[in-house]
Motif scaffolding. Structure first.
Motif, PDB file in Angstrom:
ATOM      1  N   ALA A  66       0.870  -1.122   0.050  1.00  0.00           N
ATOM      2  CA  ALA A  66       0.288   0.020  -0.066  1.00  0.00           C
ATOM      3  C   ALA A  66       0.803   1.250  -0.045  1.00  0.00           C
ATOM      4  CB  ALA A  66      -0.801  -0.131   1.116  1.00  0.00           C
ATOM      5  N   LEU A  67       1.979   1.514   0.847  1.00  0.00           N
ATOM      6  CA  LEU A  67       2.838   2.256   0.893  1.00  0.00           C
ATOM      7  C   LEU A  67       3.509   2.746  -0.547  1.00  0.00           C
ATOM      8  CD1 LEU A  67       4.129   2.005   4.455  1.00  0.00           C
ATOM      9  CD2 LEU A  67       2.611   3.901   3.782  1.00  0.00           C
ATOM     10  N   TYR A  68       3.875   1.679  -1.071  1.00  0.00           N
ATOM     11  CA  TYR A  68       4.684   1.659  -2.699  1.00  0.00           C
ATOM     12  C   TYR A  68       3.672   2.204  -3.217  1.00  0.00           C
ATOM     13  CZ  TYR A  68       8.725  -1.010  -1.603  1.00  0.00           C
ATOM     14  OH  TYR A  68      10.028  -1.645  -0.898  1.00  0.00           O
ATOM     15  N   ALA A  69       2.466   1.835  -3.356  1.00  0.00           N
ATOM     16  CA  ALA A  69       1.399   2.453  -4.169  1.00  0.00           C
ATOM     17  C   ALA A  69       1.138   3.813  -3.909  1.00  0.00           C
ATOM     18  CB  ALA A  69       0.061   1.487  -4.086  1.00  0.00           C
ATOM     19  N   VAL A  70       0.848   4.250  -2.858  1.00  0.00           N
ATOM     20  CA  VAL A  70       0.818   5.661  -2.386  1.00  0.00           C
ATOM     21  C   VAL A  70       1.881   6.589  -3.154  1.00  0.00           C
ATOM     22  CG1 VAL A  70       0.596   7.196  -0.520  1.00  0.00           C
ATOM     23  CG2 VAL A  70      -0.624   5.135  -0.293  1.00  0.00           C
ATOM     24  N   ALA A  71       3.223   6.100  -2.652  1.00  0.00           N
ATOM     25  CA  ALA A  71       4.416   6.636  -3.152  1.00  0.00           C
ATOM     26  C   ALA A  71       4.394   6.995  -4.755  1.00  0.00           C
ATOM     27  CB  ALA A  71       5.564   6.133  -2.610  1.00  0.00           C
ATOM     28  N   SER A  72       4.003   5.941  -5.285  1.00  0.00           N
ATOM     29  CA  SER A  72       4.217   5.903  -6.896  1.00  0.00           C
ATOM     30  C   SER A  72       2.982   6.853  -7.457  1.00  0.00           C
ATOM     31  CB  SER A  72       3.769   4.226  -7.511  1.00  0.00           C
ATOM     32  OG  SER A  72       4.761   3.424  -7.003  1.00  0.00           O
ATOM     33  N   LEU A  73       1.755   6.769  -6.635  1.00  0.00           N
ATOM     34  CA  LEU A  73       0.521   7.681  -7.093  1.00  0.00           C
ATOM     35  C   LEU A  73       1.122   8.965  -6.983  1.00  0.00           C
ATOM     36  CD1 LEU A  73      -2.428   7.808  -8.275  1.00  0.00           C
ATOM     37  CD2 LEU A  73      -3.052   7.906  -5.702  1.00  0.00           C
ATOM     38  N   ILE A  74       1.798   9.451  -5.807  1.00  0.00           N
ATOM     39  CA  ILE A  74       2.158  10.650  -5.420  1.00  0.00           C
ATOM     40  C   ILE A  74       3.105  11.182  -6.793  1.00  0.00           C
ATOM     41  CG2 ILE A  74       3.473  12.281  -3.997  1.00  0.00           C
ATOM     42  CD1 ILE A  74       2.343  10.770  -1.742  1.00  0.00           C
ATOM     43  N   LEU A  75       3.854  10.378  -6.897  1.00  0.00           N
ATOM     44  CA  LEU A  75       4.905  10.724  -7.954  1.00  0.00           C
ATOM     45  C   LEU A  75       4.574  10.817  -9.498  1.00  0.00           C
ATOM     46  CD1 LEU A  75       7.996  10.830  -8.369  1.00  0.00           C
ATOM     47  CD2 LEU A  75       8.079   8.354  -8.927  1.00  0.00           C
ATOM     48  N   TYR A  76       3.661   9.963  -9.722  1.00  0.00           N
ATOM     49  CA  TYR A  76       3.115   9.855 -11.168  1.00  0.00           C
ATOM     50  C   TYR A  76       1.967  11.201 -11.277  1.00  0.00           C
ATOM     51  CZ  TYR A  76       4.846   5.460 -12.299  1.00  0.00           C
ATOM     52  OH  TYR A  76       5.872   4.483 -12.504  1.00  0.00           O
ATOM     53  N   ARG A  77       1.386  11.639 -10.162  1.00  0.00           N
ATOM     54  CA  ARG A  77       0.550  12.691 -10.149  1.00  0.00           C
ATOM     55  C   ARG A  77       1.478  13.830 -10.525  1.00  0.00           C
ATOM     56  NH1 ARG A  77      -4.011  12.937  -5.582  1.00  0.00           N
ATOM     57  NH2 ARG A  77      -4.328  14.789  -6.990  1.00  0.00           N
ATOM     58  N   GLN A  78       2.572  14.084  -9.787  1.00  0.00           N
ATOM     59  CA  GLN A  78       3.283  15.219  -9.815  1.00  0.00           C
ATOM     60  C   GLN A  78       3.958  15.437 -11.319  1.00  0.00           C
ATOM     61  OE1 GLN A  78       6.017  14.428  -6.544  1.00  0.00           O
ATOM     62  NE2 GLN A  78       4.767  15.822  -5.090  1.00  0.00           N
ATOM     63  N   PHE A  79       4.463  14.126 -11.751  1.00  0.00           N
ATOM     64  CA  PHE A  79       4.959  14.000 -13.146  1.00  0.00           C
ATOM     65  C   PHE A  79       3.833  14.608 -14.117  1.00  0.00           C
ATOM     66  CE2 PHE A  79       8.288  10.612 -12.455  1.00  0.00           C
ATOM     67  CZ  PHE A  79       9.236  11.648 -12.253  1.00  0.00           C
ATOM     68  N   ARG A  80       2.861  14.325 -13.665  1.00  0.00           N
ATOM     69  CA  ARG A  80       1.516  14.536 -14.746  1.00  0.00           C
ATOM     70  C   ARG A  80       1.442  16.009 -14.865  1.00  0.00           C
ATOM     71  NH1 ARG A  80      -4.262  11.729 -15.016  1.00  0.00           N
ATOM     72  NH2 ARG A  80      -5.281  12.601 -17.051  1.00  0.00           N
ATOM     73  N   GLY A  81       1.425  16.507 -13.476  1.00  0.00           N
ATOM     74  CA  GLY A  81       1.452  17.940 -13.264  1.00  0.00           C
ATOM     75  C   GLY A  81       2.462  18.683 -13.612  1.00  0.00           C
ATOM     76  N   ALA A 103      10.180   6.007  -9.920  1.00  0.00           N
ATOM     77  CA  ALA A 103       9.077   5.685 -10.712  1.00  0.00           C
ATOM     78  C   ALA A 103       9.335   4.422 -11.287  1.00  0.00           C
ATOM     79  CB  ALA A 103       9.136   6.950 -11.991  1.00  0.00           C
ATOM     80  N   LEU A 104      10.437   3.585 -11.326  1.00  0.00           N
ATOM     81  CA  LEU A 104      10.531   2.336 -12.020  1.00  0.00           C
ATOM     82  C   LEU A 104      10.643   1.337 -10.629  1.00  0.00           C
ATOM     83  CD1 LEU A 104      12.997   3.098 -14.883  1.00  0.00           C
ATOM     84  CD2 LEU A 104      10.419   2.542 -14.759  1.00  0.00           C
ATOM     85  N   VAL A 105      11.317   1.851  -9.778  1.00  0.00           N
ATOM     86  CA  VAL A 105      11.544   0.862  -8.537  1.00  0.00           C
ATOM     87  C   VAL A 105      10.484   0.602  -7.608  1.00  0.00           C
ATOM     88  CG1 VAL A 105      12.769   0.712  -6.504  1.00  0.00           C
ATOM     89  CG2 VAL A 105      14.089   1.597  -8.529  1.00  0.00           C
TER      90      VAL A 105
END
Length: 271
Positions: A13-28, A95-97
Motif C-alpha cells: 500500500a505504501l509503495y502504491a501511495v508513493a508511486s501515485l504521488i510521484l506520477y501525479r506530480q509528473f503529470r502536473g 518511478a520504476l523501482v
C-alpha cells in the motif's frame, strides 16, 4: 493475519501511495516532492524488510526461493534509492523501482516453489548477501540506462519534452549511471569470488549455467567500464552495454532459478 502478511500488505500500500504521488506530480509537470518520496518510500521499504525477515528466516534456514529473493533485491534497491536521494537526484528512479517492489510482494507472499529452506554453511551467507546487493545496484543502473536512453532519443529528435524536462541533465544522468555500474561491478566481483570459495560442486548444485552467465555479465560491464576509461564511451553505447549486461545477469538468476524451482522442481543448494 500473521506479521509477514500484515507487513507485506502495508509495504504494498505504501509503495502504491508513493508511486501515485510521484506520477501525479509528473503529470502536473512539477518536480517530485523529495520529502513525500522519502517518507512514504522509507516506510514502505521498512515494512518490506519486516515482511522478508518473516518469510526468509525460518527454523530450517534461509528461504532463498526465486520470489523471496527477487523481492529482497527490490527491497534493497528501494533502500539504495532512498540513501542515494539524500545526496544525488536519484529519486527519479523510484518511478520504476517502487511499482516493481510492490509487484514482488504478492509473489513472495503467495506463490510457492519447490525450494526448501536450508542452513547457509561455510560462509555462503556472504555470497548470498553480496549477490543480492549487486543485483539491486545493477538493476538500478539498468533503470537509469532506460531513462537516459529516453533523454537521448528526445534530444536527437530536437527537443526534450514532457516529464523528461524535469529530469537532471544528460551529463548528470550519465555520471550517476557509471557510479552505479562501478559499485555494482565491485559487489558482483565479491559475490563471484565468494561463490567460488564456498560452493563445493557446481554440477551437483545445478549452478553451472548461473555461474557462466554471471561471469558473462561481469565481462560485459568490465568492457563498458574499460571503454569509458580508455575510449570515453557514453550515451547510447553505455545504455546498450548496461542493458545487455543486466539482461544476461537477469537470465543468470531469474531464468535459471525459474527453470529449476518452478518447472523442474530441482532447487539448487544455494541461490
Amino acid at each position: 493475519m500473521n506479521l509477514a502478511m500484515l507487513s507485506g500488505l502495508t509495504a504494498f500500500a505504501l509503495y502504491a501511495v508513493a508511486s501515485l504521488i510521484l506520477y501525479r506530480q509528473f503529470r502536473g509537470q512539477s518536480a517530485p516532492s523529495r520529502m513525500a518520496i522519502l517518507t512514504h518510500g522509507g516506510a514502505a521499504v521498512a515494512a518490506h524488510f519486516v515482511c522478508l525477515w518473516q518469510l526468509m528466516i525460518t527454523p530450517d534456514g534461509l528461504q532463498l526461493g526465486i520470489f523471496p529473493v527477487t523481492s529482497a533485491v527490490a527491497a534493497v534497491g528501494g533502500a539504495l534509492v532512498l540513501l542515494s536521494s539524500l545526496y544525488r537526484p536519484f529519486e527519479w528512479i523510484t518511478a520504476l523501482v517502487y511499482p516493481f517492489a510492490a509487484a514482488t510482494l504478492p509473489a513472495a507472499l503467495w506463490l510457492k516453489t519447490g525450494y526448501t529452506a536450508r542452513p547457509l554453511e561455510h560462509g555462503l551467507g556472504v555470497h548470498v548477501l553480496f549477490s543480492i546487493v549487486a543485483y539491486a545496484v545493477l538493476a538500478l543502473a539498468a533503470c537509469q540506462a532506460i531513462l537516459l536512453f529516453i533523454q537521448h532519443r528526445q534530444l536527437k529528435e530536437g527537443h526534450i519534452r514532457g516529464v523528461m524536462r524535469l529530469f537532471p541533465p544528460i551529463q548528470v544522468m550519465e555520471s550517476m549511471l557509471f557510479e552505479a555500474i562501478w559499485l555494482g561491478e565491485v559487489l558482483l566481483t565479491v559475490a563471484i569470488i565468494s561463490g567460488f570459495l564456498y560452493v563445493d560442486d557446481l554440477f551437483a548444485q545445478h549452478l553451472v549455467h548461473k555461474t557462466v552467465l554471471t561471469l558473462a555479465s561481469w565481462v560485459v560491464f568490465a568492457v563498458l567500464l574499460g571503454g569509458r576509461y580508455l575510449r570515453g564511451w557514453r550515451g547510447v553505447t553505455a545504455v546498450r552495454f548496461t542493458l545487455v549486461g543486466f539482461a544476461v545477469l537477469l537470465v543468470a538468476f531469474v531464468g535459471t532459478q525459474f527453470v529449476l524451482q518452478v518447472i523442474l522442481h530441482e532447487p539448487p543448494m544455494v541461490s
